[in-house]
Design a protein around this motif. Sequence first.
Motif, short mmCIF file in Angstrom:
data_model
loop_
_atom_site.label_atom_id
_atom_site.label_comp_id
_atom_site.label_asym_id
_atom_site.label_seq_id
_atom_site.Cartn_x
_atom_site.Cartn_y
_atom_site.Cartn_z
N ARG A 144 -2.79 -2.43 3.17
CA ARG A 144 -3.55 -2.70 4.39
C ARG A 144 -2.75 -2.36 5.64
O ARG A 144 -3.33 -2.08 6.70
N ALA A 145 -1.42 -2.38 5.50
CA ALA A 145 -0.56 -2.05 6.65
C ALA A 145 -0.36 -0.54 6.79
O ALA A 145 0.31 -0.10 7.73
N GLY A 146 -0.91 0.25 5.86
CA GLY A 146 -0.83 1.69 5.99
C GLY A 146 0.07 2.40 5.01
O GLY A 146 0.15 3.64 5.01
N ALA A 147 0.77 1.66 4.15
CA ALA A 147 1.62 2.28 3.13
C ALA A 147 0.78 2.49 1.87
O ALA A 147 0.17 1.54 1.36
N GLN A 148 0.71 3.71 1.36
CA GLN A 148 -0.12 4.00 0.20
C GLN A 148 0.49 3.42 -1.07
O GLN A 148 1.67 3.64 -1.37
N VAL A 149 -0.33 2.69 -1.83
CA VAL A 149 0.10 2.11 -3.10
C VAL A 149 -0.54 2.90 -4.24
O VAL A 149 -1.77 3.07 -4.27
N ASN A 150 0.29 3.38 -5.16
CA ASN A 150 -0.17 4.08 -6.36
C ASN A 150 0.38 3.33 -7.57
O ASN A 150 1.61 3.24 -7.72
N ASP A 167 -9.09 -5.05 -9.00
CA ASP A 167 -10.19 -4.71 -8.09
C ASP A 167 -9.80 -4.82 -6.61
O ASP A 167 -10.13 -3.91 -5.83
N PRO A 168 -9.11 -5.89 -6.18
CA PRO A 168 -8.76 -5.96 -4.77
C PRO A 168 -7.88 -4.79 -4.31
O PRO A 168 -8.02 -4.31 -3.18
N LEU A 169 -7.01 -4.31 -5.20
CA LEU A 169 -6.17 -3.17 -4.85
C LEU A 169 -7.01 -1.91 -4.66
O LEU A 169 -6.86 -1.18 -3.68
N ARG A 170 -7.94 -1.68 -5.60
CA ARG A 170 -8.81 -0.51 -5.50
C ARG A 170 -9.65 -0.57 -4.23
O ARG A 170 -9.83 0.42 -3.52
N GLU A 171 -10.20 -1.75 -3.96
CA GLU A 171 -11.06 -1.90 -2.79
C GLU A 171 -10.30 -1.67 -1.48
O GLU A 171 -10.89 -1.23 -0.48
#
Length: 476
Positions: A144-150, A167-171
């Motif tokens: 949410r702060a702008g760093a992409q999580v994979n 699900d919360p991560l995907r959303e």
Amino acid sequence: MSAMPWCRRLLQRLSWVLLCLWFTGCGGLPVIVPDMAVQRRPVQIEGARGPLSAAQSKAILERLQARGAPTNVLDRHLALEEALVGSPLVAGNRAQLLQDGPATYEAMFSAIRAARDHVNVEFYILEDDEVGQRFRELLLERQRAGAQVNLLYDSVGSLGTPKSFFDPLREAGAQVLEFNPVNPLNVRRGWNVNQRDHRKLVVVDGRVAFLGGINISSVYSGGSLSRSGSRGRSVSEQQQRQRARDALPWRDTQVQIEGPVVAEYQRLFMQTWSAQRGPELPARDYFPALQPQGSEVVRAIGSAPDEPYSFIYATLISALRSAETEIFITTAYFVPDPQLLQTLQDAARRGVKVKMLLPSRSDSSFVLAAGRAYYQALLDAGVELYERRDALLHAKTAVIDGVWSTVGSTNLDWRSFLHNQELNAVVLGPVFGARMREVFNADLAASQRIDPAEWARRPLKQRLAEQAARLWSWWL
């Protein structure tokens, strides 16, 4: 002739006959030719800006040797690494050992909180428990702060984790990928449920990497036991109650690495993502310019079951064969193939001090029994065996001659070498080697040495259980 030796020999012969019958046509481990370990070409080392010149590489070797390594031993191991594995030796790194869950989570979570560009995550087990939820919330905050999580997780290892956990991560925009889904309807490539991703890796902003044996699970935080166990095996409620009564703290090791070699771990993550046909990763600065952060020479080694052979296995066998003074091994699951067993015996017989630290308790009693079936052969050769008390040993480390060290996810068993994706760091030099020896000796002080005479008198029932478990070595 006593009945005991006769019974053992009969069981061993039956075991090998059945193994040959069952495993015909199955994958095998490579035969490492001794000549592969004696090539004498100059060692090439990479730095932050690419390959170093011969003079620069030579200067690094001389500095490493000047720190106290025995003459030619370090050079021998460096040359061995250069000859065997395609990934480069990379200079200018800082490697820090992290013992057990609390220290690992503190360092790893702190690095993730500081992420500005991306966080790449790859774990065998990611559980929906207190630690797993903390980890997910931290990833969510960064996304949410702008760093992409994979995030890449193994389908079997995380079998007990509900899909809704992610699900919360995907959303929030994170990319989440399941490795080799158990459900054949969800596969993206050939379905092979036996091939698993056993790696534990976090790469933050392409600048710092964490790897080793520690998963995301509360078993590492306070000795409480999970539902799935470290290998993702389901257990009955009765077994869970028994484990709760016999709860032990988990002993494990991770390594934090900063410096140019982090780019190699980033490449390995992306190779797995691509091989699993995951969605295209959002554009980020995955390979930033990396400056030297320390003086360690490190090689990143990954292995996968669809490769011709395990690079980790090949380099380990050759390093063991090149050992001159000592071999200190810590492993959670020990079910050796014939070549590894012979290599350890040969090292002890030629005068190398071989000490192995093994678990006295395990989350898999079947694997523990299978490993103990090999104790007698090792003891007869002069190998010193120790079992860790008062903890559930899960670490996978080795230090050879005080200059060749490895930390990673790889156990000394058929599963790690044949069926799993694994990930290790090989660190070359006496400074890190001294720290590894220090940790090994501390664990040894909390362990019980196996007395050869007492072991030879163990009950027949135990011998039968060991040989029965040994029949399944290839699958364990």
